[in-house]
Design a protein around this motif. Structure first.
Motif, short mmCIF file in Angstrom:
data_model
loop_
_atom_site.label_atom_id
_atom_site.label_comp_id
_atom_site.label_asym_id
_atom_site.label_seq_id
_atom_site.Cartn_x
_atom_site.Cartn_y
_atom_site.Cartn_z
N GLU A 76 33.13 43.90 28.91
CA GLU A 76 34.58 44.03 29.12
C GLU A 76 34.85 45.04 30.22
OE1 GLU A 76 36.26 43.08 24.62
OE2 GLU A 76 35.60 45.11 25.12
N PHE A 77 34.12 46.14 30.21
CA PHE A 77 34.29 47.15 31.25
C PHE A 77 33.89 46.59 32.61
CE2 PHE A 77 32.40 50.42 33.96
CZ PHE A 77 33.46 51.31 34.08
N PHE A 78 32.77 45.90 32.67
CA PHE A 78 32.30 45.35 33.95
C PHE A 78 33.31 44.34 34.51
CE2 PHE A 78 27.84 45.99 32.03
CZ PHE A 78 27.82 47.31 32.44
N ALA A 79 33.87 43.50 33.64
CA ALA A 79 34.84 42.50 34.09
C ALA A 79 36.10 43.17 34.62
CB ALA A 79 35.18 41.55 32.94
N ALA A 80 36.58 44.20 33.93
CA ALA A 80 37.78 44.90 34.37
C ALA A 80 37.54 45.65 35.68
CB ALA A 80 38.24 45.87 33.28
N LYS A 81 36.38 46.29 35.78
CA LYS A 81 36.06 47.02 37.01
C LYS A 81 35.95 46.07 38.19
CE LYS A 81 32.68 50.25 39.00
NZ LYS A 81 31.45 51.03 38.76
N GLU A 82 35.38 44.90 37.97
CA GLU A 82 35.25 43.91 39.04
C GLU A 82 36.63 43.48 39.56
OE1 GLU A 82 33.17 39.54 39.94
OE2 GLU A 82 33.20 40.38 37.91
N LEU A 83 37.57 43.30 38.65
CA LEU A 83 38.92 42.93 39.05
C LEU A 83 39.56 44.06 39.87
CD1 LEU A 83 40.35 41.22 35.84
CD2 LEU A 83 39.59 40.12 37.95
N LEU A 84 39.34 45.30 39.45
CA LEU A 84 39.88 46.44 40.20
C LEU A 84 39.31 46.49 41.61
CD1 LEU A 84 41.40 49.15 40.48
CD2 LEU A 84 39.42 50.27 39.42
N LEU A 85 38.01 46.33 41.74
CA LEU A 85 37.39 46.41 43.06
C LEU A 85 37.82 45.24 43.95
CD1 LEU A 85 33.81 47.67 42.11
CD2 LEU A 85 35.80 48.99 42.86
N LYS A 86 38.09 44.09 43.35
CA LYS A 86 38.62 42.96 44.13
C LYS A 86 39.99 43.30 44.69
CE LYS A 86 36.21 39.01 42.03
NZ LYS A 86 36.37 37.79 41.19
N GLU A 87 40.80 43.98 43.89
CA GLU A 87 42.13 44.36 44.36
C GLU A 87 42.04 45.42 45.46
OE1 GLU A 87 44.88 42.90 43.86
OE2 GLU A 87 44.02 41.51 42.40
N VAL A 88 41.05 46.28 45.38
CA VAL A 88 40.85 47.27 46.45
C VAL A 88 40.54 46.56 47.76
CG1 VAL A 88 39.32 49.11 47.27
CG2 VAL A 88 40.10 49.12 44.90
N GLU A 89 39.66 45.57 47.71
CA GLU A 89 39.32 44.84 48.93
C GLU A 89 40.51 44.03 49.45
OE1 GLU A 89 36.61 45.39 50.63
OE2 GLU A 89 36.13 46.83 49.04
N TRP A 90 41.25 43.42 48.53
CA TRP A 90 42.42 42.65 48.93
C TRP A 90 43.45 43.55 49.61
CZ3 TRP A 90 47.62 42.77 48.14
CH2 TRP A 90 48.35 41.62 48.47
N SER A 91 43.68 44.71 49.04
CA SER A 91 44.65 45.64 49.60
C SER A 91 44.19 46.16 50.97
CB SER A 91 44.88 46.82 48.64
OG SER A 91 45.84 47.71 49.15
N ALA A 92 42.89 46.41 51.11
CA ALA A 92 42.36 46.90 52.39
C ALA A 92 42.60 45.88 53.50
CB ALA A 92 40.88 47.22 52.26
N GLU A 93 42.41 44.59 53.15
CA GLU A 93 42.64 43.55 54.14
C GLU A 93 44.12 43.39 54.46
OE1 GLU A 93 40.89 39.91 52.90
OE2 GLU A 93 38.86 40.75 52.70
N ALA A 94 44.98 43.56 53.45
CA ALA A 94 46.41 43.32 53.63
C ALA A 94 47.14 44.50 54.26
CB ALA A 94 47.05 42.99 52.28
N THR A 95 46.68 45.72 53.95
CA THR A 95 47.42 46.91 54.39
C THR A 95 46.61 47.83 55.31
OG1 THR A 95 46.73 48.32 52.52
CG2 THR A 95 48.64 46.88 52.18
#
Length: 274
Positions: A94-113
């Motif tokens: 559960e922790f790994f799945a949640a952390k993976e989603l967080l890191l995906k959002e970090v990459e998405w935000s870096a590309e967008a902003t």
């Protein structure tokens, strides 16, 4: 009463970080279910909601809602540090799945902003005993662990904290519970996971004394509890007290709470409890 939009969340989280002015802020992610019901989601009725579809279980089953919050947190942080904690994790996956989603959002935000947090720390709440036996799997993945005493103690003792007839029957200041927390402390030390504790128990100066003696150096509590706990810590010779505390934990008497109170008095520790 309603689900906040992405932009509303960004504004709120940014305001919190601005007010903190560089001081550490830990964001606990969506913790719905149990006694925290949002009418807009029309959560199903459960026979035992404390053990049901809640917290990280609910978040991972509603990835759109969860990712919206994670995206808002990342966007609000901008180039500042971001610390996120996942509640009621029971198994490492559960922790790994949640952390993976967080890191995906970090990459998405870096590309967008073009911005990403200068530092990301990810923590886990220990609220179910099962997770305590999986800490080796979190080594190198979880930066910190927070013991959530309210839920942990009700699950540890199988006593519903919302039921008056049993809610005050079982105490954190009891040998079995403290030995369990001692094991958690030793495991965290072994695997390099910082640890803290939060919940109603940390606001008691006697319980806080036990946490400190077990190696917890970060306690979260309501503002009204800070004064008494500070006085207790300032009066404490930790090295001397810890030796006697551990001996008492190995050979407790039938009135263990009174045994600890007497031990604290012997060491000149200032407690709010009599």
């Amino acid at each position: 009463e309603t689900l906040p939009r992405l932009d509303d969340q960004i504004v709120l989280y940014r305001r919190v970080l601005d007010k903190a002015a560089g001081k550490p802020v830990i964001f606990r992610t969506v913790d719905l279910g149990g006694d925290k019901v949002l009418p807009a989601l029309n959560l199903q009725r459960e026979e035992n909601p404390a053990l049901g579809w809640r917290s990280i279980r609910f978040a991972l089953d509603h990835k759109g809602l969860f990712r919206r919050q994670l995206r808002a947190l990342v966007r609000a942080a901008g180039s500042r540090p971001l610390t996120v904690m996942f509640p009621m994790v029971t198994v490492p996956q559960e922790f790994f799945a949640a952390k993976e989603l967080l890191l995906k959002e970090v990459e998405w935000s870096a590309e967008a902003t073009g911005k990403r947090p200068s530092r990301i720390e990810v923590g886990v709440m220990l609220e179910t005993p099962a997770l305590a036996f999986s800490l080796s799997e979190l080594a190198g993945e979880a930066d910190f662990l927070s013991v959530g005493t309210n839920d942990l103690m009700q699950f540890f003792y199988a006593a519903d904290r919302m039921t008056p007839s049993v809610s005050d029957r079982y105490d954190l200041v009891f040998p079995s519970a403290l030995r369990f927390l001692k094991m958690v402390s030793e495991q965290c030390s072994t695997y390099g996971i910082r640890m803290s504790a939060c919940g109603e128990a940390t606001g008691s100066s006697l319980s806080a004394l036990c946490f400190v003696a077990l190696g917890f150096t970060n306690l979260s509590m309501s503002a009204g509890s800070i004064g008494p706990v500070k006085r207790m810590i300032r009066s404490l010779d930790l090295a001397a007290f810890r030796t006697d505390f551990e001996a008492a934990l190995e050979k407790p008497n039938d009135a263990f709470r009174n045994q600890l109170l007497a031990l604290a008095a012997e060491h000149g520790v200032e407690l709010a409890e009599g």
